[in-house]
Motif scaffolding. Structure first.
Motif, mmCIF file in Angstrom:
data_model
loop_
_atom_site.group_PDB
_atom_site.id
_atom_site.type_symbol
_atom_site.label_atom_id
_atom_site.label_comp_id
_atom_site.label_asym_id
_atom_site.label_seq_id
_atom_site.Cartn_x
_atom_site.Cartn_y
_atom_site.Cartn_z
ATOM 1 N N LEU A 1 0.825 -1.203 0.000
ATOM 2 C CA LEU A 1 0.000 0.000 0.000
ATOM 3 C C LEU A 1 0.865 1.262 0.000
ATOM 4 O O LEU A 1 1.756 1.414 0.835
ATOM 5 N N LEU A 2 0.571 2.166 -0.926
ATOM 6 C CA LEU A 2 1.249 3.461 -1.013
ATOM 7 C C LEU A 2 0.231 4.572 -0.768
ATOM 8 O O LEU A 2 -0.737 4.708 -1.524
ATOM 9 N N HIS A 3 0.446 5.363 0.266
ATOM 10 C CA HIS A 3 -0.497 6.410 0.654
ATOM 11 C C HIS A 3 -0.375 7.648 -0.227
ATOM 12 O O HIS A 3 0.502 7.752 -1.087
ATOM 13 N N GLY A 4 -1.241 8.626 0.026
ATOM 14 C CA GLY A 4 -1.223 9.873 -0.717
ATOM 15 C C GLY A 4 -0.457 10.970 0.000
ATOM 16 O O GLY A 4 0.158 10.747 1.050
ATOM 17 N N LEU A 5 -0.502 12.170 -0.552
ATOM 18 C CA LEU A 5 0.206 13.323 0.005
ATOM 19 C C LEU A 5 -0.268 13.629 1.426
ATOM 20 O O LEU A 5 -1.460 13.608 1.709
ATOM 21 N N GLY A 6 0.680 13.902 2.318
ATOM 22 C CA GLY A 6 0.355 14.317 3.677
ATOM 23 C C GLY A 6 -0.194 13.213 4.542
ATOM 24 O O GLY A 6 -0.760 13.475 5.596
ATOM 25 N N SER A 7 -0.045 11.975 4.116
ATOM 26 C CA SER A 7 -0.644 10.850 4.824
ATOM 27 C C SER A 7 0.433 9.920 5.369
ATOM 28 O O SER A 7 1.615 10.257 5.392
ATOM 29 N N GLY A 8 0.002 8.739 5.834
ATOM 30 C CA GLY A 8 0.924 7.746 6.383
ATOM 31 C C GLY A 8 0.203 6.427 6.566
ATOM 32 O O GLY A 8 -0.993 6.299 6.262
ATOM 33 N N ILE B 1 3.711 1.212 3.733
ATOM 34 C CA ILE B 1 4.915 1.986 4.030
ATOM 35 C C ILE B 1 4.600 3.473 4.091
ATOM 36 O O ILE B 1 3.662 3.954 3.451
ATOM 37 N N ASP B 2 5.395 4.173 4.896
ATOM 38 C CA ASP B 2 5.444 5.626 4.807
ATOM 39 C C ASP B 2 6.425 5.940 3.686
ATOM 40 O O ASP B 2 7.627 5.648 3.810
ATOM 41 N N ILE B 3 5.927 6.468 2.592
ATOM 42 C CA ILE B 3 6.784 6.781 1.450
ATOM 43 C C ILE B 3 7.929 7.678 1.904
ATOM 44 O O ILE B 3 7.764 8.528 2.780
ATOM 45 N N LEU B 4 9.100 7.482 1.318
ATOM 46 C CA LEU B 4 10.274 8.273 1.687
ATOM 47 C C LEU B 4 9.939 9.767 1.640
ATOM 48 O O LEU B 4 9.391 10.270 0.652
ATOM 49 N N GLY B 5 10.244 10.473 2.741
ATOM 50 C CA GLY B 5 9.930 11.895 2.828
ATOM 51 C C GLY B 5 8.630 12.185 3.538
ATOM 52 O O GLY B 5 8.281 13.350 3.745
ATOM 53 N N PHE B 6 7.906 11.118 3.941
ATOM 54 C CA PHE B 6 6.608 11.281 4.597
ATOM 55 C C PHE B 6 6.556 10.457 5.883
ATOM 56 O O PHE B 6 7.344 9.521 6.080
ATOM 57 N N GLY B 7 5.588 10.797 6.732
ATOM 58 C CA GLY B 7 5.357 10.012 7.944
ATOM 59 C C GLY B 7 6.609 9.849 8.784
ATOM 60 O O GLY B 7 7.320 10.811 9.068
ATOM 61 N N ARG B 8 6.890 8.618 9.169
ATOM 62 C CA ARG B 8 8.032 8.327 10.037
ATOM 63 C C ARG B 8 9.284 7.941 9.252
ATOM 64 O O ARG B 8 10.327 7.665 9.848
#
Length: 380
Positions: A50-57, A77-84
């Protein structure tokens, strides 16, 4: 704080989960790490990523994880540059930033030793999922795109059709150099309040799971976006007026292998232009392209109508498991509405694994103890 809020949301799951940082090495920064959660890893079936959208996690998939994990391994996953995940400095050039994000996903796959998987992306995550499938077709068994961003080209008359007042256009022009979620950070400690007041609809989507504690969603969104806007800057480099991409997917669909089946799930009330779905279907006439518009759902289709969304996702996964090479001949007609009995049966399939607090918050979170959604437009 982000770690604590994420755990609180995921504690509502019925299925045991594991969380850890996957070290992908110097992809963009000197030592990048991607925060990962997994469920039902022991299942022999094809996993779904699963790959989330902008500003998400990862936590915003909370309405989907139990049902999806009832039948197969799930990785979010938290896409690189997002979330944790790590927040390196991305390129300011659109193509380069996209390549960096795609490479980070591939390095994550290599570290995880996943041969192939079903790839599901929402909005910005859908854009990245499609781009990844173009570059690594042998890894993607089925491509599921949930209200994907960045597919159609920006119409030449887009500004005229919008029919916005002059003062709105002036403000939009003034903030154009800024990252999309700048207002959340400018608000400082009032960022969570800003999200709650301007986008109460997002928070309410999660009430079926979180009951009376839905404010934790706005807290999670705030914590995801109050940090260094690394991935957000990459998105800013790739976007062309927020709603469109500089390098739209429809212009390069010929690069996507005809053997990869595609399921597109749009919300009937979303701001995303779903005409791209029909364009893809026509362009790939011999390939499996299933376009579904879910009645009553908005851009956050995975949360607005989570039961129906989960049903379509599991159907796509099961179809790819049973038929090695899907083509247009395998498309079947779907009922416009899904019955309540079907939804209830599907929801009851979620595995209810009793867990101790240690399972949720101890052994299953191997991270150090560290001390989207834009409130005005919908997030990607």
């Amino acid at each position: 704080m982000l770690r604590t809020v994420e755990k609180k949301i995921l504690s509502c799951l019925k299925t045991a989960y594991r969380g850890w940082f996957v070290d992908i090495g110097p992809v963009v920064g000197p030592a990048d790490k991607i925060w990962t959660i997994s469920l039902n890893e022991e299942s022999p079936k094809t996993p779904i990523v699963l790959l989330h959208g902008l500003g998400s996690g990862v936590a915003l998939w909370c309405l989907n994880l139990d049902t999806l994990a009832s039948q197969r391994p799930v990785y979010a996953i938290d896409i690189l540059g997002f979330g944790r995940s790590s927040r390196p400095v991305f390129s300011t050039e659109a193509q380069k930033a996209e390549e960096q994000l795609i490479r980070s996903i591939e390095e994550w796959r290599r570290e995880m030793q996943l041969e192939n998987f079903v790839l599901l992306g929402h909005s910005m995550g859908g854009f990245l999922a499609a781009s990844y499938a173009m570059q690594y077709p042998e890894r993607v068994k089925h491509l599921i795109l949930a209200d994907p961003w960045g597919f159609p080209e920006k119409p030449a008359d887009a500004a005229a059709k919008a029919n916005l007042p002059f003062w709105v256009k002036a403000i939009a022009f003034a903030v154009q150099p800024l990252n999309p979620l700048w207002a959340v950070r400018v608000a400082g400690p009032f960022g969570q309040w800003l999200i709650e007041k301007t986008r109460p609809d997002i928070v309410k989507k999660f009430s079926p799971l979180l009951k009376d504690d839905i404010a934790i969603i706005s807290q999670y969104i705030h914590q995801c976006n109050v940090q260094t806007p690394s991935g957000e800057s990459a998105f800013h480099a790739m976007m062309f007026g927020f709603g469109w991409a500089k390098n739209p997917i429809v212009k390069r669909m010929h690069k996507l292998s005809n053997d990869i089946p595609i399921t597109l799930l749009y919300g009937s009330k979303s701001w995303v232009d779903n005409s791209a779905g029909e364009m893809i279907k026509q362009y790939r006439s011999s390939s499996y392209v299933n376009v579904q518009v879910i009645t009553g759902a908005g851009h956050h289709v995975y949360a607005d109508k989570s039961e129906i969304f989960n049903k379509y996702v599991l159907e796509a996964c099961a179809l790819s498991d049973s038929i090695p090479r899907l083509t247009s001949s395998h498309l079947r007609s779907y009922a416009k509405f899904t019955s309540d009995d079907e939804i209830n049966d599907l929801s009851n399939e979620a595995v209810e694994t009793p867990r101790s607090e240690e399972q949720n918050f101890g052994n299953y979170d191997q991270s150090p103890d560290l001390g989207a959604v834009f409130p005005i437009p919908s997030a990607c």
